[in-house]
Design an enzyme around this catalytic site. Structure first.
Site, PDB file in Angstrom:
ATOM      1  N   ASN A 169       0.828  -1.209   0.000  1.00 33.51           N
ATOM      2  CA  ASN A 169       0.000   0.000   0.000  1.00 33.51           C
ATOM      3  C   ASN A 169       0.859   1.254   0.000  1.00 33.51           C
ATOM      4  O   ASN A 169       2.013   1.237   0.444  1.00 33.51           O
ATOM      5  CB  ASN A 169      -0.881   0.069   1.268  1.00 33.51           C
ATOM      6  CG  ASN A 169      -1.905  -1.026   1.338  1.00 33.51           C
ATOM      7  OD1 ASN A 169      -2.439  -1.480   0.333  1.00 33.51           O
ATOM      8  ND2 ASN A 169      -2.214  -1.467   2.556  1.00 33.51           N
ATOM      9  N   ASN A 217      -1.227  -9.101  18.045  1.00 35.38           N
ATOM     10  CA  ASN A 217      -1.039  -8.193  19.167  1.00 35.38           C
ATOM     11  C   ASN A 217      -2.092  -8.528  20.223  1.00 35.38           C
ATOM     12  O   ASN A 217      -2.932  -9.407  20.027  1.00 35.38           O
ATOM     13  CB  ASN A 217      -1.077  -6.725  18.726  1.00 35.38           C
ATOM     14  CG  ASN A 217      -2.429  -6.288  18.162  1.00 35.38           C
ATOM     15  OD1 ASN A 217      -3.485  -6.836  18.515  1.00 35.38           O
ATOM     16  ND2 ASN A 217      -2.412  -5.293  17.295  1.00 35.38           N
ATOM     17  N   ALA A 222       4.393  -1.280  24.189  1.00 33.24           N
ATOM     18  CA  ALA A 222       5.528  -0.807  24.967  1.00 33.24           C
ATOM     19  C   ALA A 222       5.942  -1.786  26.064  1.00 33.24           C
ATOM     20  O   ALA A 222       7.047  -1.680  26.613  1.00 33.24           O
ATOM     21  CB  ALA A 222       5.200   0.544  25.593  1.00 33.24           C
ATOM     22  N   ASP A 266       4.941  -4.614  12.386  1.00 34.91           N
ATOM     23  CA  ASP A 266       5.541  -5.235  11.204  1.00 34.91           C
ATOM     24  C   ASP A 266       7.063  -5.228  11.297  1.00 34.91           C
ATOM     25  O   ASP A 266       7.729  -6.166  10.844  1.00 34.91           O
ATOM     26  CB  ASP A 266       5.082  -4.513   9.935  1.00 34.91           C
ATOM     27  CG  ASP A 266       3.596  -4.655   9.701  1.00 34.91           C
ATOM     28  OD1 ASP A 266       3.034  -5.715  10.033  1.00 34.91           O
ATOM     29  OD2 ASP A 266       2.974  -3.701   9.189  1.00 34.91           O
TER      30      ASP A 266
END
Length: 300
Positions: free
Chosen positions: A12, A183, A216, A246
């Site tokens: 993209n 995640n 974090a 990524d």
């Protein structure tokens, strides 16, 4: 010898607006800057892995517009092999991103040419067969992802899947996945468990290894028959978190391809991601191997 990593995924152009605070629904805000960056989860992971020292080949699609030409050139300049990056009639995929002053982001992806990746060519299959590791994500049609994972499994190629954007995954895809890297939000969406440890444990019923990224806070690794391991991330001030996940996956793939032990590989990948969030953009912010090594050494 550098590991050979094949990436099947999206390519993209990221269209990024920087604002003090992201607009709420129905609200208009004034931005302070607008920039364009090469992006897409597939292309981002390819660039991250190449800059981290791997030999990387990209399977994907761009359109016949100027963005397509720019993206191919950007991948080439990052050392990614684009021989099997298709050019199809029409628009290249775009990601419309708002980044606030805390480094957070909100993203709308328009697939464009990426929507044509519904299956594999003979050339794609041969390239995957030659790889040490295959990286997959979910910004292209699921049929193409499943076909690649199945082919990799049939030929003994380790498959790493980032389940983003989050969606329910078919059993045939999970059966062909060696390492799943969601995640914490994606892990919760896949399992219904808000706690990352509980989510990782549930995912081990479906895949042999899981890494849940915790922003974090670092990452959590879980494998069947082993105690989970949490690896902290370096403490840094984030400028732009776009592409951090990524960066982590690409650097981790390079480290695993070299045979590094997983806790060490996770720490090294976290260092790469921490470097990336201190710069604007996604692929443009990804660090090179020398930078990652230097930062990792300084953290010891």
């Amino acid at each position: 010898m550098a590991p050979h990593i094949v990436v099947l995924g999206s390519t993209n152009m990221d269209l990024v607006a920087y604002v003090p605070e992201a607009p709420r629904r129905g609200e208009t805000v004034t931005g302070r800057e607008f920039r364009t960056f090469p992006g897409g989860k597939g292309a981002n992971q390819a660039v991250a892995a190449a800059r981290a020292g791997a030999t990387v080949s990209m399977i994907g699609a761009v359109g016949t517009d100027a963005f397509g030409t720019q993206l191919r050139t950007a991948l080439d300049h990052s050392g990614v092999d684009t021989d099997l990056l298709r050019t199809v009639e029409g628009a290249t995929g775009t990601a419309h991103i708002v980044v606030d002053d805390d480094g957070g982001n909100a993203i709308v992806v328009v697939p464009g040419a990426n929507a044509t990746l519904t299956g594999l060519t003979h050339g794609d299959e041969a390239l995957i067969t030659s790889a040490d590791l295959l990286l997959l994500q979910l910004e292209i049609p699921l049929d193409g992802v499943v076909a690649a994972a199945r082919h990799a499994r049939e030929h003994g190629v380790r498959t790493v899947l980032t389940p983003a954007p989050a969606q329910q995954l078919p059993p045939e895809l999970l059966d062909a996945t060696d390492l799943l890297i969601p995640n914490e939000h994606e892990a919760a969406a896949l399992t219904g468990a808000a706690d990352p440890h509980a989510a990782a444990h549930a995912l081990l019923d479906r895949v042999p290894e899981v890494v849940v990224t915790l922003g974090a806070e670092g990452s959590l690794y879980a494998a069947r028959g082993a105690e989970p391991v949490t690896v902290p991330a370096p403490r840094v001030t984030a400028v732009d978190t776009t592409g951090a996940g990524d960066t982590f996956v690409g650097a981790l793939a390079a480290a695993l391809g070299e045979g590094r032990p997983l806790p060490s590989a996770l720490g090294w990948a976290s260092t790469a991601a921490a470097l990336s969030v201190q710069r604007p953009g996604a692929a443009a912010a990804m660090p090179y191997r020398t930078e990652i090594d230097a930062a990792a050494e300084a953290e010891r």
